[in-house]
Design a protein around this motif. Structure first.
Motif, PDB file in Angstrom:
ATOM      1  N   VAL A  60      72.766  18.820  23.411  1.00 38.26           N
ATOM      2  CA  VAL A  60      72.409  19.320  24.352  1.00 38.26           C
ATOM      3  C   VAL A  60      71.698  18.417  24.762  1.00 38.26           C
ATOM      4  N   LEU A  64      71.280  19.531  29.853  1.00 39.74           N
ATOM      5  CA  LEU A  64      70.140  19.727  30.529  1.00 39.74           C
ATOM      6  C   LEU A  64      69.962  19.462  31.326  1.00 39.74           C
ATOM      7  N   ARG A 154      62.848  22.652  32.234  1.00 39.01           N
ATOM      8  CA  ARG A 154      64.568  23.120  31.304  1.00 39.01           C
ATOM      9  C   ARG A 154      64.343  22.129  30.001  1.00 39.01           C
ATOM     10  N   TYR A 158      64.017  24.927  26.544  1.00 37.60           N
ATOM     11  CA  TYR A 158      65.564  24.418  24.932  1.00 37.60           C
ATOM     12  C   TYR A 158      64.551  24.029  23.679  1.00 37.60           C
ATOM     13  N   TYR A 159      63.329  23.235  23.907  1.00 36.41           N
ATOM     14  CA  TYR A 159      63.137  22.834  22.385  1.00 36.41           C
ATOM     15  C   TYR A 159      61.612  24.172  22.272  1.00 36.41           C
ATOM     16  N   ASN A 161      62.659  26.982  22.683  1.00 35.63           N
ATOM     17  CA  ASN A 161      62.475  27.896  22.400  1.00 35.63           C
ATOM     18  C   ASN A 161      63.560  27.874  20.735  1.00 35.63           C
ATOM     19  N   ASN A 162      62.997  26.572  20.276  1.00 39.68           N
ATOM     20  CA  ASN A 162      63.826  26.594  18.763  1.00 39.68           C
ATOM     21  C   ASN A 162      62.334  25.816  18.144  1.00 39.68           C
TER      22      ASN A 162
END
Length: 867
Positions: A60, A64, A154, A158-159, A161-162
Motif C-alpha cells: 500500500v 500512496l 499521505r 494512512y497509518y 487511519n489504521n
C-alpha cells in the motif's frame, strides 16, 4: 492454399522483425534516458522505503506515493525512451530549418508554394510523429520535493487511519551520476492503538433489537488493532442486515462512530451511533424511528410495452397471493412468473429478495430488465406494496452473424449462422432456439490433393429448449431451491463436416441442469449427453495421416509386398507408393492375418499392427452416452478485477447405461466380442478434469497469471481406448504455444503421427502481462506440459508415449516466448511467438534451447487471453 501457407510464414517473419526493431529501439533509446531532464534536476529511478527500520518491498505504501519511477518492461523504460525520441518543439525546429537556410526555403516555395511549405510543417512526418511519440510515451519523472512531502503526509494519514496515531516520516535524496536520483523514505509507525470500550447508541428500538441478535458477528472487538477497514466492514454489515430485515429507508449514513483517545493514544474508545430516520417535509425536516416494513401486496404487471393502453387493465388473476395484471390478454401461466419472484406477501422487506427476484426474472430471457417499485400501503403504515413491472421481449426474434475464425485445426475460416428464438413457447417462460450454421475454412495440415484454399467445410442444425426450472417428475426444492436459479435445457444437433479428410456426420443430444449454489459458484449436471459419430470417408484415412502412410509404405517396399498393391509398377521401385485404400489394406492383412513379411513379435510387425489398429480406432463409428458433473468457482468480482482465482472440475462417466441395455437385450456379438447397440460398438470410460487459474495484480496494469490443468480419461469395460473426440492433445494458441496443435507428444515419442492425442494431460502456464502504451499490451510467458497414454490398451508406435509415473515428468515440454495484444475493450486481439525451450523428443542429447530461434518459432494468433 499455397498463398495462405506463404502468408502465415511471411507474417511470422514480419512479427520477428518487428520484435527485433522494438528491442533495438529500446536499447538505443535507453542510452539517453535523461535527455529531457533539466539541468540541476534528477530523474527518479527508485523509491527506497523503510518502515520501522526494515526494508519495505511492495504494498500500500508504494501506491500512496505521488511520484513513482517511470514504468519499465523487463528493466527497460520503454515509454520514457519513446517520449525522449520525440522532438521537444517540432514546429520551432521546422521553422529554424529554413531560417538558417533561406535558399532552401526559396527552392521549396518555388517548387510548392509558401502556403504548402507552411502546411508541410504540420504534417505527420515533421509534427504529428513527435506528438504521437509523446502521447504513447511517458514524460520523465523528475524528483520534486513538494510531491515528496505530500507523499509523506499521505502515508502518515494512512497509518493514522489504521491506529498508528504517532506515525512519522522523513526523507533523503541520493543524487546519482548522469542526472539520476533515488528517494529514501523512512517511516516509523509507533505503537498501534487497540480498541478498548465499544458502546452503542441506537435510537430506534427495533434496530437495537436486531443489533443485539447479531452483535457477536461484529467486526469491532475489544483488544483488536484499530483499522479503518473494520469500521467500514461493520457499517456495511449492519446496513445489509437491517435492509434485509425490513428497514426499507435505512442508509449507511445513519451509522457513525465517535472515537475517544484523550486518555491514551494506545487505546481507543468507540461509540457507534445509529440515528433515527430523517424525514423532509417541505422546507423543514424532522426525525422519527425507523420502521420494519412487511410486504402486504405483490402486484406484477406482465406486459409493460409501448404499444399497449396503460389506462386500463384487460386481464388479471390472483395466484398464491400474487396479483398478476395485463394490459392485454395474459399470455403467461401464473406459476411461471411467481416461481421467479422471491418478494412474498407477509415477509419482511429485503434487499436480498429484491435483487434475487431481478436476477431470476432476467434469467428467464423473456423480459427486459425488470423494474421493482415499493410504496407504503395506504391501509397500513407498517407495510409496503411491491410492484414488479415486466417488459416482454418479442415473441420471435431472428439473428444472423458472419465471423472470421481461427482454431487449432483451422488456420482461417468463415462461419455464418442464422437463428430463430421463440420465447414463452408453452406459456411457462420456456425458450426455444433454432440455429443453422455453415463454415468453410482452410488448413495447411490436412489432405488437400486438389490444392484448394478452402479445404474444410461444415454445416449443421442445432435446437435448444430451455426451461427455467428443474425438469424432473419429483420436487427438487429441498435439493436445489429456486434461489439457486436452476434451469434445464434439452439440446439436439446435427452436423456434417469435411475437415480432417475422413468426412463425418455428428449427431448430438443432451439434457442439462444448471444452477448457482452460491454467488460466483456454478454447477452443471448432464443427465445424458449422447454423441454418434458416423465416418463417411474412411477409405481416405492414409491420405490424411501421411506419417503413418509413409511408415507403412517403407515397410511394404522393404518386405517386397505384392506388386498389385502399388499404384504404378513401372516407376522406380524405391519411389512406388501403395494404393489407398486397397493396397494399404491388402498389405496389413497379409502381415497380420496371413503371416507375410516380418515375424510376429518383431519391431516391424508391431509397427504394422499398431498402424492398422490406430486406423481402425480412428475410422470406427463412435457411440458415446455420458453423464457428467461440472463445478466452477471464481472470486472475480468485475471485468476490471485482476486479482482473483478460478477453480473448475469435471467428472464424466460414459457407457454404463448402454452396457446395461446391451446386456438386457442380449446384443452381444457371439458372446465374446465387444457389446454393440444398434450394431455400433459403444464407448465406455471415466474422465476427470481439474483446472486452476490465478491472477495477481501488481498495479500499473501489470498482471501475473498462472494456470494449471490435469485431465485423465480411463477406458474400461467395452473400450480399450478413449474416443478421439474425448482424448487430449497438446500445442496451440491456448496451450503449449511453442508447438502447433497435435504436434507435441505423447511423452518423448516425437509426435510421429499426424494428429497426436492421448488420454492423460498435464500442463501449467505462467504469463506476465504489462501495458506498452494505450491499448497495446505485451506479455512474456512460459508454458510446460505434455500428454501421455495411461491405462490404455490402444496402440502406439514409439517408445516414450506411455506414462510411467514420476520418471515420465522428465518428458514435460517447456515453451517460452513473448506476445503483443491490442485491447478493443470488448475483446483482445492476441499474437504470441513461442520458442521450444525444452524439447523432450530431441534425440541429439541437447534438449534445452536447441531450437530456440525464430526459424523454429511458432506464431499463434488468437482472440482474448489464453487464460
Amino acid at each position: 492454399m499455397y498463398f495462405w501457407i506463404n502468408f502465415c510464414d511471411h507474417l511470422r517473419h514480419a512479427f520477428a522483425k518487428i520484435a527485433l526493431i522494438i528491442i533495438l529501439g529500446m536499447i538505443y533509446s535507453g542510452c539517453d534516458a535523461v535527455k529531457r531532464v533539466p539541468k540541476g534536476k534528477s530523474l527518479l529511478i527508485d523509491n527506497n522505503i523503510t518502515v520501522n527500520g526494515e526494508k519495505y518491498k511492495s504494498g500500500v505504501v508504494n501506491d500512496l506515493l505521488y511520484q513513482k519511477p517511470n514504468s519499465s518492461i523487463l528493466g527497460y523504460r520503454f515509454r520514457l525512451n519513446l517520449y525522449n525520441l520525440a522532438k521537444k518543439n517540432p514546429d520551432s525546429s521546422y521553422k529554424a530549418k529554413f531560417l538558417n537556410h533561406p535558399k532552401k526555403y526559396a527552392r521549396q516555395v518555388k517548387l510548392l508554394s509558401a502556403k504548402q511549405v507552411a502546411r508541410k510543417g504540420q504534417s505527420f512526418w515533421y509534427f504529428g510523429v513527435h506528438n504521437f511519440l509523446k502521447k504513447i510515451g511517458e514524460a520523465p519523472v523528475i524528483i520534486d520535493e513538494t510531491k515528496i512531502k505530500k507523499s509523506i503526509a499521505r502515508v502518515k494519514a494512512y497509518y493514522f487511519n489504521n491506529g498508528y496515531y504517532d506515525a512519522e516520516g522523513t526523507y533523503t535524496i541520493d543524487t546519482l551520476a548522469g542526472k539520476k536520483g533515488k528517494v529514501n523514505y523512512a517511516f516509523t509507525k509507533g505503537k498501534v492503538s487497540k480498541l478498548d470500550s465499544i458502546r452503542t447508541k441506537i435510537q430506534t428500538p427495533a434496530l437495537d433489537s436486531l443489533y443485539q441478535t447479531t452483535k457477536q458477528l461484529s467486526q469491532l472487538r475489544k483488544g483488536d488493532e484499530f483499522k479503518t477497514e473494520n469500521f467500514d466492514a461493520e457499517r456495511n454489515r449492519l446496513n445489509t442486515y437491517f435492509r434485509n430485515n425490513g428497514a426499507f429507508y435505512f442508509q449507511q449514513g445513519n451509522i457513525t462512530f465517535n472515537l475517544d483517545t484523550i486518555k491514551s493514544t494506545s487505546k481507543t474508545n468507540v461509540e457507534m451511533v445509529i440515528s433515527d430516520q430523517s424525514v423532509r417535509a417541505g422546507d423543514s425536516s424532522y426525525t422519527k424511528p425507523f420502521r420494519l416494513y412487511k410486504i402486504s401486496k405483490v402486484n406484477i404487471i406482465t406486459d409493460n410495452a409501448n404499444d399497449v393502453d396503460k389506462t386500463r387493465i384487460a386481464d388479471s388473476v390472483t395466484y398464491n397471493n400474487f396479483n398478476l395484471y395485463s394490459y392485454k390478454k395474459l399470455k403467461y401461466r401464473p406459476k411461471a412468473i411467481t416461481d421467479a419472484v422471491f418478494i412474498a406477501p407477509g415477509t419482511l422487506y429485503s434487499d436480498f429478495r429484491t435483487n434475487l427476484t431481478v436476477r431470476y426474472l432476467g434469467n428467464l430471457k423473456i423480459f427486459n430488465y425488470p423494474l421493482v417499485q415499493y410504496k407504503v400501503d395506504e391501509n397500513d403504515d407498517n407495510a409496503l406494496v411491491a410492484t414488479i413491472i415486466l417488459t416482454p421481449r418479442p415473441k420471435y426474434s431472428f439473428g444472423a452473424s458472419l465471423d472470421f475464425t481461427h482454431s487449432n485445426i483451422q488456420d482461417f475460416g468463415i462461419a455464418a449462422t442464422t437463428s430463430l428464438t421463440i420465447r414463452n413457447v408453452f406459456n411457462r417462460a420456456e425458450t426455444l432456439e433454432i440455429a443453422a450454421r455453415g463454415n468453410i475454412g482452410s488448413s495447411k495440415d490436412l489432405a488437400n490433393p486438389d490444392n484448394t484454399f478452402f479445404n474444410i467445410s461444415e454445416y449443421g442444425l442445432d435446437a435448444k429448449l430451455n426451461f427455467p426450472r428443474v425438469l424432473l417428475p419429483f420436487n427438487t426444492e429441498h435439493i436445489i431451491p429456486k434461489k439457486m436459479i436452476p434451469s434445464t435445457s434439452l439440446n439436439f444437433g446435427f452436423a456434417k463436416q469435411r475437415n480432417i479428410g475422413l468426412d463425418k456426420e455428428n449427431f448430438t443430444g443432451s439434457m442439462t441442469y444448471n444452477w448457482t449454489p452460491k454467488r460466483n459458484h456454478s454447477a452443471r449436471f448432464d443427465l445424458f449427453n449422447i454423441q454418434y459419430v458416423n465416418n463417411l470417408n474412411i477409405g481416405n484415412y492414409f491420405e490424411v495421416y501421411r506419417s503413418s502412410f509413409t511408415a507403412l509404405n517403407d515397410l511394404a517396399k522393404t518386405y517386397n509386398a505384392n506388386p498389385a498393391y502399388f499404384r504404378d509398377n513401372t516407376v522406380d521401385p524405391d519411389k512406388r507408393e501403395l494404393s489407398i485404400p486397397e493396397g494399404t489394406t491388402g498389405f496389413t492383412d497379409d502381415v497380420i492375418k496371413n503371416g507375410f513379411g516380418p515375424q510376429q513379435g518383431s519391431d516391424d510387425f508391431r509397427t504394422i499392427k499398431s498402424i492398422e489398429e490406430r486406423r481402425k480406432r480412428l475410422t470406427e463409428n463412435n457411440l458415446i452416452l455420458a453423464t457428467s458433473y461440472s463445478f466452477s468457482k471464481t472470486t472475480k468480482s468485475s471485468l476490471t478485477d485482476n486479482d482473483f482465482y478460478i477453480f473448475r472440475t469435471k467428472l464424466e462417466s460414459a457407457g454404463n447405461v448402454l452396457s446395461l441395455f446391451a446386456t438386457a437385450t442380449k446384443t452381444i456379438d457371439n458372446g465374446i466380442s465387444k457389446k454393440r447397440v444398434f450394431g455400433i460398438e459403444y464407448s465406455q470410460y471415466f474422465k476427470t478434469e481439474l483446472e486452476y487459474i490465478r491472477h495477481w495484480d501488481f498495479n500499473r496494469e501489470k498482471v501475473l497469471a498462472i494456470r494449471g490443468f490435469f485431465g485423465i480419461a480411463i477406458p474400461y469395460g467395452n473400450s480399450t481406448s478413449v474416443p478421439f473426440s474425448r482424448s487430449y492433445f497438446a500445442g496451440g494458441s491456448n496451450d503449449i504455444r511453442a508447438w502447433q496443435p497435435y504436434s507435441l507428444g505423447p511423452g518423448r515419442s516425437g509426435a510421429i503421427n499426424d494428429f497426436n492425442e492421448a488420454n492423460l494431460k498435464l500442463t501449467t502456464s505462467a504469463e506476465m502481462r504489462f501495458k506498452i502504451f494505450n491499448s497495446f499490451k505485451g506479455a512474456v510467458f512460459v508454458d510446460a506440459g505434455n500428454i501421455w497414454n495411461v491405462f490404455d490398451d490402444g496402440p502406439y508406435e514409439a517408445e516414450g508415449g506411455n506414462f510411467e509415473g514420476i520418471r515420465s515428468l522428465k518428458d514435460v515440454a517447456v515453451g517460452s516466448g513473448f506476445g503483443l495484444r491490442y485491447d478493443l475493450s470488448f475483446f483482445v486481439v492476441r499474437v504470441d511467438m513461442g520458442f521450444k525451450t525444452y524439447n523432450p523428443a530431441d534425440t541429439s542429447g541437447k534438449k534445452w534451447f536447441r531450437e530456440y530461434n525464430f526459424g523454429n518459432s511458432v506464431l499463434n494468433i488468437g482472440i482474448n487471453y489464453p487464460f
